[in-house]
Scaffold this motif. Structure first.
Motif, short mmCIF file in Angstrom:
data_model
loop_
_atom_site.label_atom_id
_atom_site.label_comp_id
_atom_site.label_asym_id
_atom_site.label_seq_id
_atom_site.Cartn_x
_atom_site.Cartn_y
_atom_site.Cartn_z
N GLY A 229 0.82 -1.20 0.00
CA GLY A 229 0.00 0.00 0.00
C GLY A 229 0.85 1.26 0.00
N ASN A 230 1.93 1.23 0.77
CA ASN A 230 2.85 2.37 0.79
C ASN A 230 3.54 2.54 -0.56
OD1 ASN A 230 2.19 2.77 3.48
ND2 ASN A 230 3.98 1.67 4.26
N ARG A 231 3.88 1.41 -1.17
CA ARG A 231 4.51 1.46 -2.51
C ARG A 231 3.58 2.12 -3.51
NH1 ARG A 231 3.65 -0.87 -7.11
NH2 ARG A 231 2.02 -2.20 -6.23
N ILE B 242 11.42 -8.33 -5.30
CA ILE B 242 10.72 -7.38 -4.42
C ILE B 242 9.32 -7.11 -4.96
CG2 ILE B 242 10.73 -5.03 -3.51
CD1 ILE B 242 12.80 -6.74 -2.19
N ASP B 243 9.21 -6.87 -6.27
CA ASP B 243 7.89 -6.67 -6.89
C ASP B 243 7.00 -7.89 -6.66
OD1 ASP B 243 8.20 -4.09 -8.61
OD2 ASP B 243 9.95 -5.26 -9.14
N PHE B 244 7.57 -9.07 -6.85
CA PHE B 244 6.81 -10.30 -6.71
C PHE B 244 6.21 -10.43 -5.31
CE2 PHE B 244 6.64 -14.72 -5.28
CZ PHE B 244 5.81 -15.28 -6.23
N TYR C 123 0.07 -10.91 -2.49
CA TYR C 123 -1.22 -10.98 -1.81
C TYR C 123 -2.09 -9.78 -2.17
CZ TYR C 123 1.29 -14.63 0.56
OH TYR C 123 2.03 -15.76 0.82
N SER C 124 -2.01 -9.38 -3.44
CA SER C 124 -2.82 -8.29 -3.96
C SER C 124 -3.52 -8.75 -5.23
CB SER C 124 -1.93 -7.07 -4.28
OG SER C 124 -1.16 -7.32 -5.45
N GLN C 125 -4.33 -7.87 -5.81
CA GLN C 125 -5.03 -8.20 -7.05
C GLN C 125 -4.16 -7.99 -8.28
OE1 GLN C 125 -8.61 -5.83 -6.90
NE2 GLN C 125 -9.67 -7.32 -5.59
N LYS C 126 -2.98 -7.40 -8.11
CA LYS C 126 -2.07 -7.11 -9.22
C LYS C 126 -0.77 -7.88 -9.02
CE LYS C 126 -4.73 -4.02 -11.26
NZ LYS C 126 -5.25 -4.18 -12.63
N GLN C 127 -0.86 -9.20 -9.10
CA GLN C 127 0.29 -10.04 -8.84
C GLN C 127 1.31 -9.99 -9.98
OE1 GLN C 127 -1.35 -13.94 -8.10
NE2 GLN C 127 -1.90 -13.44 -6.00
N ALA D 131 1.22 2.87 -10.56
CA ALA D 131 1.13 1.93 -9.45
C ALA D 131 1.46 0.50 -9.85
CB ALA D 131 -0.27 1.97 -8.83
N GLU D 132 1.41 0.21 -11.16
CA GLU D 132 1.68 -1.15 -11.64
C GLU D 132 3.07 -1.29 -12.25
OE1 GLU D 132 -1.46 -2.67 -14.13
OE2 GLU D 132 -2.97 -1.52 -13.05
N ARG D 133 3.84 -0.24 -12.28
CA ARG D 133 5.16 -0.30 -12.91
C ARG D 133 6.18 -0.99 -12.01
NH1 ARG D 133 5.61 5.70 -15.85
NH2 ARG D 133 3.57 5.52 -16.89
#
Length: 219
Positions: free
Chosen positions: A48-50, A87-89, A94-98, A156-158
């Protein structure tokens, strides 16, 4: 000279620290490992902070400073999955944008790392491994998310490294206010990455000092 040192300390060093954190993280746990509830909660909070931080970067309109429209993606010359890291992984697991796949970051021993860094500096300072103009790159090798004006993904997805890395054109053209705001966001993203690494090594039962020396000597 002073500006070059400032760029090195605040841009290049931060980027190399992120790469080192990613390399240290990728071997801690298997990708299929299901973390404990406390670790899951920590990862979700960090993610969320990311997202908030990356959306703040969106407001800086960095492509207008970097000239992404004319550059056409000199730093985007590899397949999209090469830009995502461990780190991205883990942040998005545990989000909707795995993130389904990520690149393996080589973890060089410190002496070998310094030889590579010195060689890179002598060769011109760690430029992207692509041609000077992205338009000259073969379509098969370019990132699938590269558009005419830069990245097509919402901020947010980059991948993290795409926002932490600053190309020479960007560093040269930033005004002072935008520069300070961007540096603050880069510092925060590296901090989030480090906190992710710490949460995962705790989950795996690694000692608190694991990776500390490696990160301290990363320049």
């Amino acid at each position: 000279m002073r500006k070059h040192l400032h760029d090195f300390w605040h841009f290049s060093r931060r980027y190399r620290q992120f790469q080192r954190i990613s390399a240290l993280t990728q071997g801690i746990l298997d990708k299929d490992h299901e973390v404990s509830e406390p670790t899951m909660g920590a990862l979700q909070k960090l993610n969320g902070n990311r997202i908030k931080c990356q959306e703040q970067i969106a407001g800086l309109d960095l492509p207008s400073f970097a000239g992404c429209r004319s550059c056409q993606g000199a730093c985007c010359g590899e397949p999209a999955e090469h830009y995502f890291t461990a780190i991205d992984f883990w942040l998005r697991k545990y989000s909707q944008k795995q993130v389904t796949a990520f690149s393996e970051q080589p973890l060089q021993p410190i002496p070998a790392y310094y030889r590579l860094r010195i060689g890179s500096a002598l060769a011109g300072g760690g430029k992207p491994r692509t041609t000077a103009q992205g338009s000259h790159l073969g379509q098969g090798s370019r990132c699938a998310h590269l558009g005419a004006c830069g990245c097509l993904l919402p901020h947010a997805e980059r991948p993290l490294q795409c926002l932490i890395y600053a190309c020479p054109s960007l560093k040269k053209s930033l005004d002072q206010a935008t520069r300070l705001a961007y540096l603050g966001s880069v510092r925060e993203l590296v901090g989030i990455s480090l906190a992710t690494f710490n949460a995962l090594k705790c989950e795996a039962g690694f000692p608190p000092y694991y990776g500390l020396a490696s990160l301290l000597f990363t320049l």
